[in-house]
Scaffold this motif. Structure first.
Motif, mmCIF file in Angstrom:
data_model
loop_
_atom_site.group_PDB
_atom_site.id
_atom_site.type_symbol
_atom_site.label_atom_id
_atom_site.label_comp_id
_atom_site.label_asym_id
_atom_site.label_seq_id
_atom_site.Cartn_x
_atom_site.Cartn_y
_atom_site.Cartn_z
ATOM 1 N N GLY A 1 -10.416 -0.432 29.265
ATOM 2 C CA GLY A 1 -10.256 -1.484 28.277
ATOM 3 C C GLY A 1 -9.352 -1.052 27.132
ATOM 4 O O GLY A 1 -9.084 0.132 26.949
ATOM 5 N N ARG A 2 -8.881 -2.034 26.416
ATOM 6 C CA ARG A 2 -8.004 -1.762 25.281
ATOM 7 C C ARG A 2 -8.775 -1.048 24.184
ATOM 8 O O ARG A 2 -9.868 -1.455 23.810
ATOM 9 C CB ARG A 2 -7.442 -3.075 24.761
ATOM 10 N N LYS A 3 -8.196 0.015 23.671
ATOM 11 C CA LYS A 3 -8.872 0.780 22.631
ATOM 12 C C LYS A 3 -8.941 -0.020 21.328
ATOM 13 O O LYS A 3 -7.961 -0.666 20.953
ATOM 14 C CB LYS A 3 -8.141 2.105 22.390
ATOM 15 N N PRO A 4 -10.067 0.010 20.644
ATOM 16 C CA PRO A 4 -10.177 -0.728 19.379
ATOM 17 C C PRO A 4 -9.252 -0.139 18.322
ATOM 18 O O PRO A 4 -9.043 1.071 18.257
ATOM 19 C CB PRO A 4 -11.653 -0.550 18.996
ATOM 20 N N SER A 5 -8.683 -1.014 17.515
ATOM 21 C CA SER A 5 -7.750 -0.578 16.471
ATOM 22 C C SER A 5 -8.106 -1.244 15.148
ATOM 23 O O SER A 5 -8.461 -2.423 15.109
ATOM 24 C CB SER A 5 -6.311 -0.930 16.865
ATOM 25 N N ALA A 6 -8.008 -0.461 14.079
ATOM 26 C CA ALA A 6 -8.287 -0.983 12.737
ATOM 27 C C ALA A 6 -7.001 -1.243 11.962
ATOM 28 O O ALA A 6 -7.042 -1.475 10.764
ATOM 29 C CB ALA A 6 -9.166 0.008 11.977
ATOM 30 N N THR A 7 -5.861 -1.215 12.660
ATOM 31 C CA THR A 7 -4.574 -1.362 11.980
ATOM 32 C C THR A 7 -4.466 -2.673 11.231
ATOM 33 O O THR A 7 -4.040 -2.717 10.067
ATOM 34 C CB THR A 7 -3.420 -1.242 12.997
ATOM 35 N N ALA A 8 -4.842 -3.776 11.892
ATOM 36 C CA ALA A 8 -4.733 -5.092 11.252
ATOM 37 C C ALA A 8 -5.575 -5.159 9.976
ATOM 38 O O ALA A 8 -5.130 -5.683 8.948
ATOM 39 C CB ALA A 8 -5.158 -6.181 12.229
ATOM 40 N N ALA A 9 -6.787 -4.624 10.044
ATOM 41 C CA ALA A 9 -7.659 -4.641 8.861
ATOM 42 C C ALA A 9 -7.054 -3.826 7.735
ATOM 43 O O ALA A 9 -7.093 -4.237 6.563
ATOM 44 C CB ALA A 9 -9.041 -4.096 9.227
ATOM 45 N N TYR A 10 -6.463 -2.679 8.058
ATOM 46 C CA TYR A 10 -5.862 -1.839 7.024
ATOM 47 C C TYR A 10 -4.614 -2.489 6.432
ATOM 48 O O TYR A 10 -4.322 -2.329 5.242
ATOM 49 C CB TYR A 10 -5.513 -0.469 7.604
ATOM 50 N N VAL A 11 -3.875 -3.230 7.248
ATOM 51 C CA VAL A 11 -2.696 -3.935 6.738
ATOM 52 C C VAL A 11 -3.110 -4.984 5.714
ATOM 53 O O VAL A 11 -2.521 -5.084 4.625
ATOM 54 C CB VAL A 11 -1.907 -4.586 7.897
ATOM 55 N N PHE A 12 -4.123 -5.781 6.044
ATOM 56 C CA PHE A 12 -4.600 -6.792 5.099
ATOM 57 C C PHE A 12 -5.164 -6.143 3.837
ATOM 58 O O PHE A 12 -4.978 -6.654 2.723
ATOM 59 C CB PHE A 12 -5.657 -7.680 5.753
ATOM 60 N N ALA A 13 -5.856 -5.030 4.002
ATOM 61 C CA ALA A 13 -6.378 -4.314 2.839
ATOM 62 C C ALA A 13 -5.242 -3.869 1.928
ATOM 63 O O ALA A 13 -5.316 -3.992 0.701
ATOM 64 C CB ALA A 13 -7.207 -3.114 3.288
ATOM 65 N N GLY A 14 -4.171 -3.364 2.516
ATOM 66 C CA GLY A 14 -3.024 -2.934 1.727
ATOM 67 C C GLY A 14 -2.354 -4.087 1.009
ATOM 68 O O GLY A 14 -1.931 -3.955 -0.148
ATOM 69 N N ILE A 15 -2.257 -5.250 1.675
ATOM 70 C CA ILE A 15 -1.630 -6.419 1.050
ATOM 71 C C ILE A 15 -2.409 -6.852 -0.180
ATOM 72 O O ILE A 15 -1.836 -7.076 -1.263
ATOM 73 C CB ILE A 15 -1.530 -7.575 2.069
ATOM 74 N N PHE A 16 -3.727 -6.978 -0.047
ATOM 75 C CA PHE A 16 -4.529 -7.444 -1.175
ATOM 76 C C PHE A 16 -4.623 -6.390 -2.280
ATOM 77 O O PHE A 16 -4.710 -6.729 -3.460
ATOM 78 C CB PHE A 16 -5.922 -7.869 -0.709
ATOM 79 N N ALA A 17 -4.610 -5.128 -1.901
ATOM 80 C CA ALA A 17 -4.595 -4.080 -2.924
ATOM 81 C C ALA A 17 -3.304 -4.150 -3.735
ATOM 82 O O ALA A 17 -3.306 -3.997 -4.956
ATOM 83 C CB ALA A 17 -4.747 -2.704 -2.267
ATOM 84 N N PHE A 18 -2.190 -4.386 -3.045
ATOM 85 C CA PHE A 18 -0.901 -4.538 -3.738
ATOM 86 C C PHE A 18 -0.925 -5.745 -4.671
ATOM 87 O O PHE A 18 -0.461 -5.665 -5.821
ATOM 88 C CB PHE A 18 0.216 -4.674 -2.701
ATOM 89 N N LEU A 19 -1.470 -6.866 -4.175
ATOM 90 C CA LEU A 19 -1.552 -8.060 -5.014
ATOM 91 C C LEU A 19 -2.409 -7.815 -6.254
ATOM 92 O O LEU A 19 -2.088 -8.286 -7.351
ATOM 93 C CB LEU A 19 -2.128 -9.229 -4.203
ATOM 94 N N TYR A 20 -3.499 -7.062 -6.079
ATOM 95 C CA TYR A 20 -4.353 -6.796 -7.239
ATOM 96 C C TYR A 20 -3.631 -5.941 -8.268
ATOM 97 O O TYR A 20 -3.661 -6.236 -9.473
ATOM 98 C CB TYR A 20 -5.647 -6.098 -6.816
ATOM 99 N N VAL A 21 -2.989 -4.871 -7.822
ATOM 100 C CA VAL A 21 -2.310 -3.968 -8.757
ATOM 101 C C VAL A 21 -1.220 -4.721 -9.523
ATOM 102 O O VAL A 21 -1.104 -4.601 -10.749
ATOM 103 C CB VAL A 21 -1.721 -2.757 -8.011
ATOM 104 N N VAL A 22 -0.435 -5.520 -8.788
ATOM 105 C CA VAL A 22 0.628 -6.288 -9.448
ATOM 106 C C VAL A 22 0.031 -7.290 -10.426
ATOM 107 O O VAL A 22 0.468 -7.395 -11.579
ATOM 108 C CB VAL A 22 1.496 -7.004 -8.395
ATOM 109 N N GLY A 23 -0.986 -8.032 -9.977
ATOM 110 C CA GLY A 23 -1.588 -9.048 -10.836
ATOM 111 C C GLY A 23 -2.282 -8.458 -12.041
ATOM 112 O O GLY A 23 -2.218 -9.024 -13.141
ATOM 113 N N ARG A 24 -2.923 -7.309 -11.863
ATOM 114 C CA ARG A 24 -3.693 -6.727 -12.975
ATOM 115 C C ARG A 24 -2.788 -6.266 -14.103
ATOM 116 O O ARG A 24 -3.204 -6.247 -15.278
ATOM 117 C CB ARG A 24 -4.543 -5.548 -12.465
#
Length: 222
Positions: free
Chosen positions: A181-204
């Protein structure tokens, strides 16, 4: 918000037991507190007259007292100069340097942008944990039935006498990893985490700077 409630927002919190965390130490995440000096000679009433039109927006309610403006909005609109902030208190205070606008603004949008990266990182870790658990369970099951599987594979790979007589080629062994079976990957979750972290830093950092500049412009506008 009543005048008493607006005034209490500037008061120091009552000392609490050390076992309880003071919210003031973490509410900077979604609260903005700052001050802007009034132009020389400007009265409290004149300052509030210039600030009040900023609160005349759709779905925004505000109250004015002698030296304070308080507001609350349900659904901010894009053209609103304070659209990121849902609640706030603007107060004119006397200081040693003269009259000063003190403001305290609250933004749920900043809070969400701060929490969402943590949530997505948690999803990513959970994905990896579940994948590791499933892999360990599959390996244990495979090990338990290892002998039977080897016998079955030998039967599949071995040609029967008729095939041998007809000159059929021997079957190829399955490639390593084939059928897994296809190995589980957390890449997508980490990408979204990075996007929102960037938005927070910029907005703050960006939003407080923009608000301060807008207040300065309003107070100085002739």
């Amino acid at each position: 918000m009543s005048g008493i409630a607006a005034q209490s927002i500037w008061q120091q919190p009552t000392p609490k037991p050390v076992t309880r965390m003071n919210l003031r130490y973490i509410d900077w995440i979604w609260h903005v507190r700052d001050s802007v000096p009034l132009p020389e000679g400007q009265t409290t009433g004149e300052a509030l007259d210039r600030l009040e039109p900023m609160l005349d927006q759709m779905d925004t309610t505000h109250e004015r007292s002698e030296d304070t403006l308080t507001f609350h909005r349900k659904a901010p609109v894009p053209q609103d100069p304070l659209s990121v902030f849902e609640d706030g208190v603007l107060q004119i205070a006397e200081t040693a340097q003269g009259k000063t606008l003190r403001y305290h603004l609250v933004s749920k949008a900043l809070l969400f942008c701060f929490l969402l990266p943590l949530l997505f990182v948690g999803f990513g870790q959970l994905t990896l944990y579940v994948g590791a658990y499933q892999k360990a369970a599959a390996e244990a099951k495979e090990k338990a039935g290892g002998d039977k599987k080897k016998k079955d594979e030998a039967k599949v790979l071995e040609l029967n006498p008729i095939d041998k007589m007809l000159g059929a080629p021997a079957p190829e062994k399955p490639k390593k990893g084939e059928g897994e079976g296809r190995k589980p990957s957390a890449t997508a979750a980490y990408v979204f985490a990075g996007i929102f972290a960037f938005l927070y830093v910029v907005g703050r950092f960006l939003e407080p700077w923009l608000v301060r500049r807008r207040f300065r412009a309003r107070l100085a506008d002739a």
